[in-house]
Scaffold this motif. Structure first.
Motif, PDB file in Angstrom:
ATOM      1  N   TRP A 126      -7.226   6.140   0.081  1.00 37.82           N
ATOM      2  CA  TRP A 126      -7.023   5.933   1.490  1.00 37.82           C
ATOM      3  C   TRP A 126      -7.851   5.528   1.990  1.00 37.82           C
ATOM      4  O   TRP A 126      -9.081   6.805   1.943  1.00 37.82           O
ATOM      5  CB  TRP A 126      -6.177   7.108   2.023  1.00 37.82           C
ATOM      6  CG  TRP A 126      -4.814   6.935   1.008  1.00 37.82           C
ATOM      7  CD1 TRP A 126      -4.009   7.353  -0.137  1.00 37.82           C
ATOM      8  CD2 TRP A 126      -3.729   6.520   1.563  1.00 37.82           C
ATOM      9  NE1 TRP A 126      -3.075   7.526  -0.117  1.00 37.82           N
ATOM     10  CE2 TRP A 126      -2.789   6.887   0.526  1.00 37.82           C
ATOM     11  CE3 TRP A 126      -2.640   5.176   2.725  1.00 37.82           C
ATOM     12  CZ2 TRP A 126      -0.930   6.496   0.542  1.00 37.82           C
ATOM     13  CZ3 TRP A 126      -1.540   4.867   3.148  1.00 37.82           C
ATOM     14  CH2 TRP A 126      -0.779   5.387   1.982  1.00 37.82           C
ATOM     15  N   GLN A 127      -8.313   4.841   3.512  1.00 39.43           N
ATOM     16  CA  GLN A 127      -9.292   4.501   3.794  1.00 39.43           C
ATOM     17  C   GLN A 127      -9.002   4.903   5.637  1.00 39.43           C
ATOM     18  O   GLN A 127      -7.477   4.420   6.054  1.00 39.43           O
ATOM     19  CB  GLN A 127      -9.874   3.714   3.508  1.00 39.43           C
ATOM     20  CG  GLN A 127     -10.933   3.972   2.605  1.00 39.43           C
ATOM     21  CD  GLN A 127     -11.991   2.082   2.231  1.00 39.43           C
ATOM     22  OE1 GLN A 127     -11.575   1.920   2.285  1.00 39.43           O
ATOM     23  NE2 GLN A 127     -13.253   2.987   1.697  1.00 39.43           N
ATOM     24  N   ARG A 132      -4.805   1.812   2.659  1.00 39.74           N
ATOM     25  CA  ARG A 132      -5.118   1.333   1.580  1.00 39.74           C
ATOM     26  C   ARG A 132      -4.303   0.415   0.843  1.00 39.74           C
ATOM     27  O   ARG A 132      -4.118  -0.798   1.293  1.00 39.74           O
ATOM     28  CB  ARG A 132      -4.681   2.571   0.404  1.00 39.74           C
ATOM     29  CG  ARG A 132      -3.449   1.805   0.091  1.00 39.74           C
ATOM     30  CD  ARG A 132      -3.129   3.782  -1.296  1.00 39.74           C
ATOM     31  NE  ARG A 132      -1.464   3.831  -1.685  1.00 39.74           N
ATOM     32  CZ  ARG A 132      -1.230   4.813  -2.394  1.00 39.74           C
ATOM     33  NH1 ARG A 132      -2.157   6.184  -2.780  1.00 39.74           N
ATOM     34  NH2 ARG A 132       0.077   5.103  -2.610  1.00 39.74           N
ATOM     35  N   ALA A 140       1.025  -1.323   0.393  1.00 35.11           N
ATOM     36  CA  ALA A 140      -0.160   0.353  -0.208  1.00 35.11           C
ATOM     37  C   ALA A 140       1.398   1.441  -0.268  1.00 35.11           C
ATOM     38  O   ALA A 140      -0.053   2.644  -0.446  1.00 35.11           O
ATOM     39  CB  ALA A 140      -0.658   0.144   1.117  1.00 35.11           C
ATOM     40  N   THR A 177      -6.418   1.656  -4.017  1.00 39.22           N
ATOM     41  CA  THR A 177      -7.525   1.927  -4.012  1.00 39.22           C
ATOM     42  C   THR A 177      -7.696   3.243  -2.961  1.00 39.22           C
ATOM     43  O   THR A 177      -5.916   3.667  -2.425  1.00 39.22           O
ATOM     44  CB  THR A 177      -8.222   1.077  -2.445  1.00 39.22           C
ATOM     45  OG1 THR A 177      -7.298   0.393  -1.647  1.00 39.22           O
ATOM     46  CG2 THR A 177      -7.960  -0.797  -3.408  1.00 39.22           C
TER      47      THR A 177
END
Length: 291
Positions: free
Chosen positions: A117-118, A95, A43, A115
């Motif tokens: 960032w969360q 991510r 990531a 994907t």
């Protein structure tokens, strides 16, 4: 390091077998009722697959090394920031890097992209990192100092190359020549950024085949667990109950005062016996901080 919000890092190079070790940890977490936030090292690559190919082509023209093992291709400062945030408050962001169509399709994206960032889930017991750079130290960053339990996964290099060749050709669609070129391109960064991490780890698990791996580029099969031994080195052997481990693992023996050798097929058992009490101690310290 943080007793309140502990971090575990499993680090090893591409094809080393860190994913197998990850499954052992998942089993321990499930059995012991531990909720872990999981962070994948990929990531924190800096570039998408297309962008990385462009950087490699430019570097080749300029005669300089670049690889996924080195600082130019990774966001180590961002990774250290997420480790720091988790240690302080139990929250951070991550991510996913989507390696293939199977991983990318559910997200509606192309393979080789990231994907968004969360935030990781709230109220986790610990952060579990698995990837290339969990213990990197440079003049700019020191990831190792944030990690409470550092695990190295280090097969001998010929075995590592065999595993990478088989994975990348059979699962990711690369040619043998392309994988060989990648291995050569990564060698400078492997020596300077991957190997030094194993001097920082608390425990190293090194798989050693007992069959001929002299030419990894023509090996038809990956040596099986039954064709291997696992060398387990403890940075600090104080508190390790070696007589107990020797009694529980058939045909295990000690090769040095800080090293136990077990049959390859017993590696999972050895990990369970060694790592479970260490993880439970982290949880005891965490509960003491929250009481």
């Amino acid at each position: 390091m943080s007793k309140r919000h502990p971090i575990i890092a499993v680090t090893g190079s591409s094809g080393a077998g860190t994913t197998t070790v990850k499954r052992v940890f998942e089993n321990i977490f499930r059995r012991e009722g531990i909720t872990a936030a999981v962070m994948e090292g990929d990531a924190f690559h800096r570039y998408t697959r297309v962008e990385m190919k462009e950087r490699i082509a430019a570097a080749d023209r300029e005669g300089r090394p670049i690889s996924h093992f080195g600082p130019d291709s990774n966001e180590w400062e961002a990774l250290e920031g997420q480790f720091r945030d988790y240690g302080r408050q139990g929250r951070c962001k991550s991510r996913f890097y989507l390696h293939n169509d199977r991983e990318a399709q559910p997200h509606g994206q192309e393979p080789g992209t990231f994907t968004p960032w969360q935030d990781i889930a709230a109220d986790t017991d610990l952060l579990f990192y698995e990837g290339l750079h969990g213990c990197v130290k440079t003049p700019q960053v020191d990831l190792a100092r944030h990690v409470d339990l550092k695990i190295g996964v280090v097969p001998i290099i010929n075995l590592e190359w065999i595993q990478k060749l088989h994975r990348d050709t059979r699962e990711r669609g690369y040619s043998t020549e392309a994988v060989s070129d990648t291995i050569l391109r990564r060698m400078h960064d492997y020596v300077h950024y991957i190997c030094p991490q194993f001097g920082e780890t608390d425990i190293n698990f090194q798989r050693v085949p007992v069959v001929d791996t002299s030419n990894p580029f023509i090996a038809r099969d990956i040596p099986t667990a039954g064709e291997s031994m696992t060398v387990i080195r403890f940075r600090n052997p104080s508190g390790i109950d070696f007589p107990y481990l020797l009694s529980m693992i058939d045909n295990a023996f000690m090769s040095r005062a800080n090293t136990i050798v077990v049959p390859g097929g017993k590696m999972d058992l050895a990990m369970q016996l060694i790592l479970t009490p260490m993880i439970l101690r982290l949880m005891d310290m965490r509960r003491a901080q929250h009481s």
